[in-house]
Design a protein around this motif. Structure first.
Motif, PDB file in Angstrom:
ATOM      1  N   ASP A   1       0.834  -1.210   0.000  1.00 16.71           N
ATOM      2  CA  ASP A   1       0.000   0.000   0.000  1.00 16.71           C
ATOM      3  C   ASP A   1       0.865   1.255   0.000  1.00 16.71           C
ATOM      4  O   ASP A   1       1.926   1.311   0.632  1.00 16.71           O
ATOM      5  CB  ASP A   1      -0.913   0.030   1.224  1.00 16.71           C
ATOM      6  CG  ASP A   1      -2.124  -0.886   1.091  1.00 16.71           C
ATOM      7  OD1 ASP A   1      -2.310  -1.460  -0.007  1.00 16.71           O
ATOM      8  OD2 ASP A   1      -2.873  -1.023   2.074  1.00 16.71           O
TER       9      ASP A   1
ATOM     10  N   PRO B   1      -3.633   9.886  -1.564  1.00 21.53           N
ATOM     11  CA  PRO B   1      -4.819  10.145  -2.400  1.00 21.53           C
ATOM     12  C   PRO B   1      -4.615   9.655  -3.834  1.00 21.53           C
ATOM     13  O   PRO B   1      -3.503   9.694  -4.371  1.00 21.53           O
ATOM     14  CB  PRO B   1      -4.947  11.668  -2.368  1.00 21.53           C
ATOM     15  CG  PRO B   1      -4.254  12.085  -1.118  1.00 21.53           C
ATOM     16  CD  PRO B   1      -3.117  11.114  -0.939  1.00 21.53           C
ATOM     17  N   GLU B   2      -5.693   9.195  -4.429  1.00 22.85           N
ATOM     18  CA  GLU B   2      -5.637   8.677  -5.796  1.00 22.85           C
ATOM     19  C   GLU B   2      -5.116   9.751  -6.743  1.00 22.85           C
ATOM     20  O   GLU B   2      -5.575  10.892  -6.727  1.00 22.85           O
ATOM     21  CB  GLU B   2      -7.030   8.228  -6.238  1.00 22.85           C
ATOM     22  CG  GLU B   2      -7.051   7.547  -7.590  1.00 22.85           C
ATOM     23  CD  GLU B   2      -8.429   7.022  -7.957  1.00 22.85           C
ATOM     24  OE1 GLU B   2      -8.613   6.635  -9.130  1.00 22.85           O
ATOM     25  OE2 GLU B   2      -9.330   7.010  -7.076  1.00 22.85           O
ATOM     26  N   GLY B   3      -4.142   9.377  -7.557  1.00 23.50           N
ATOM     27  CA  GLY B   3      -3.571  10.305  -8.520  1.00 23.50           C
ATOM     28  C   GLY B   3      -2.455  11.174  -7.977  1.00 23.50           C
ATOM     29  O   GLY B   3      -1.844  11.938  -8.726  1.00 23.50           O
ATOM     30  N   TRP B   4      -2.166  11.061  -6.676  1.00 20.52           N
ATOM     31  CA  TRP B   4      -1.106  11.866  -6.085  1.00 20.52           C
ATOM     32  C   TRP B   4       0.226  11.144  -6.143  1.00 20.52           C
ATOM     33  O   TRP B   4       0.289   9.921  -5.994  1.00 20.52           O
ATOM     34  CB  TRP B   4      -1.439  12.180  -4.621  1.00 20.52           C
ATOM     35  CG  TRP B   4      -2.375  13.335  -4.453  1.00 20.52           C
ATOM     36  CD1 TRP B   4      -3.542  13.556  -5.131  1.00 20.52           C
ATOM     37  CD2 TRP B   4      -2.233  14.423  -3.539  1.00 20.52           C
ATOM     38  NE1 TRP B   4      -4.130  14.709  -4.689  1.00 20.52           N
ATOM     39  CE2 TRP B   4      -3.352  15.262  -3.704  1.00 20.52           C
ATOM     40  CE3 TRP B   4      -1.283  14.756  -2.583  1.00 20.52           C
ATOM     41  CZ2 TRP B   4      -3.538  16.422  -2.966  1.00 20.52           C
ATOM     42  CZ3 TRP B   4      -1.461  15.913  -1.842  1.00 20.52           C
ATOM     43  CH2 TRP B   4      -2.575  16.738  -2.040  1.00 20.52           C
TER      44      TRP B   4
ATOM     45  N   LYS C   1     -10.740  15.303  -3.321  1.00 21.12           N
ATOM     46  CA  LYS C   1     -11.630  14.626  -4.270  1.00 21.12           C
ATOM     47  C   LYS C   1     -12.299  15.618  -5.213  1.00 21.12           C
ATOM     48  O   LYS C   1     -12.502  15.339  -6.397  1.00 21.12           O
ATOM     49  CB  LYS C   1     -12.688  13.827  -3.506  1.00 21.12           C
ATOM     50  CG  LYS C   1     -13.517  12.903  -4.373  1.00 21.12           C
ATOM     51  CD  LYS C   1     -14.459  12.058  -3.519  1.00 21.12           C
ATOM     52  CE  LYS C   1     -15.290  11.114  -4.385  1.00 21.12           C
ATOM     53  NZ  LYS C   1     -16.208  10.287  -3.543  1.00 21.12           N
TER      54      LYS C   1
END
Length: 289
Positions: A61, A86-89, A269
């Motif tokens: 993770d 965070p997603e995309g970070w 988000k």
């Protein structure tokens, strides 16, 4: 070395904060016993998990967090000090999130009650907590006046959403702020700003350019001097001076920690909060030393 109660994290990126520098100089309020490794904020990959059966994270993770010793290749961290990237970070952006974002969100939202229509003055706006404050204030519908000491820093503050920028190396900066408010605001607000976000130590001067019922946030003293404030100004303008020690929320106000992070991840988000990793680089040569 893995332990039964902590995660083993491979560090990919680490953040640099003012308190890291103070600690390395031996001047911070929390000096670990020697020997110790510097750094706190980090982002990386989980290599080993605690032996307890209810772990939130798994091997592989991507996580970010803060614990003593982030300036190393690996670190041990308790679950409560970790959050998912965070997603995309990128790791670079996430490494600067754990301390700066909740400090600014906790100050502006929880302590100062920022709301749509407020005018917010953010000092040292191109720093980590400053850029977080600019983004959070804008996300809440406020107008932001950002101060910084160089043209490049003021440019960065505008890129992150500041409506107006002011050079605080100009001793007349409070008059400049008052001039902006007088020109752009009406009613009682024309006297100045509603909220001051101060990680530097500029509360005394900021009292010259605040509106009735203003809230002034004491975040830190990066200038190195702890101020003494003339309380007659606090009385005459009906203002509140409020401190924020985010690091102590985990001890005294744990329920607020989760609330703050939910708010931050919601802004992420929505695309209203982005990372603050700088690409500017400069190095001082050592040939003359």
């Amino acid at each position: 070395t893995p332990t039964p109660d902590k995660y083993l994290i491979e560090i990919h990126s680490a953040g640099t904060n003012f308190f890291d520098i103070l600690q390395i100089q031996g001047k911070y309020q929390n000096q670990p016993p020697l020997p110790w490794i510097g750094g706190a904020e980090f982002a990386g990959t989980v290599l080993a998990v605690p032996t307890s059966p209810n772990n939130r994270f798994r091997i592989g993770d991507r996580v970010f967090g803060a614990t003593q010793g982030a300036y190393a290749t690996h670190v041990l961290a308790a679950e409560q000090t970790l959050l998912p990237v965070p997603e995309g970070w990128s790791f670079e952006d996430a490494a600067g999130l754990f301390v700066t974002a909740p400090t600014s969100y906790g100050g502006l939202v929880q302590r100062a009650g920022v709301k749509a229509g407020d005018w917010v003055l953010v000092h040292a706006a191109a720093g980590g907590v400053g850029l977080a404050a600019v983004q959070i204030a804008k996300a809440m519908g406020a107008t932001v006046i950002a101060t910084a000491g160089t043209e490049r820093k003021r440019e960065i503050a505008k890129v992150f959403g500041a409506d107006y920028v002011v050079d605080y190396t100009n001793k007349a900066w409070p008059e400049v702020v008052k001039g902006i408010c007088k020109e752009k605001r009406k009613g009682n607000g024309a006297a100045g700003v509603d909220i001051v976000y101060d990680p530097v130590g500029m509360i005394e001067a900021s009292l010259k350019c605040v509106a009735w019922n203003a809230r002034l946030l004491v975040i830190g003293f990066a200038a190195g001097k702890i101020e003494k404030v003339a309380l007659n100004r606090v009385l005459l303008k009906n203002v509140s001076i409020v401190g924020l020690h985010w690091g102590q929320y985990a001890k005294f106000e744990t329920e607020t920690v989760g609330e703050v992070w939910r708010g931050i991840f919601d802004l992420v988000k929505q695309g209203k909060f982005k990372g603050t990793a700088f690409k500017d680089e400069s190095f001082v040569g050592l040939e003359s030393v």
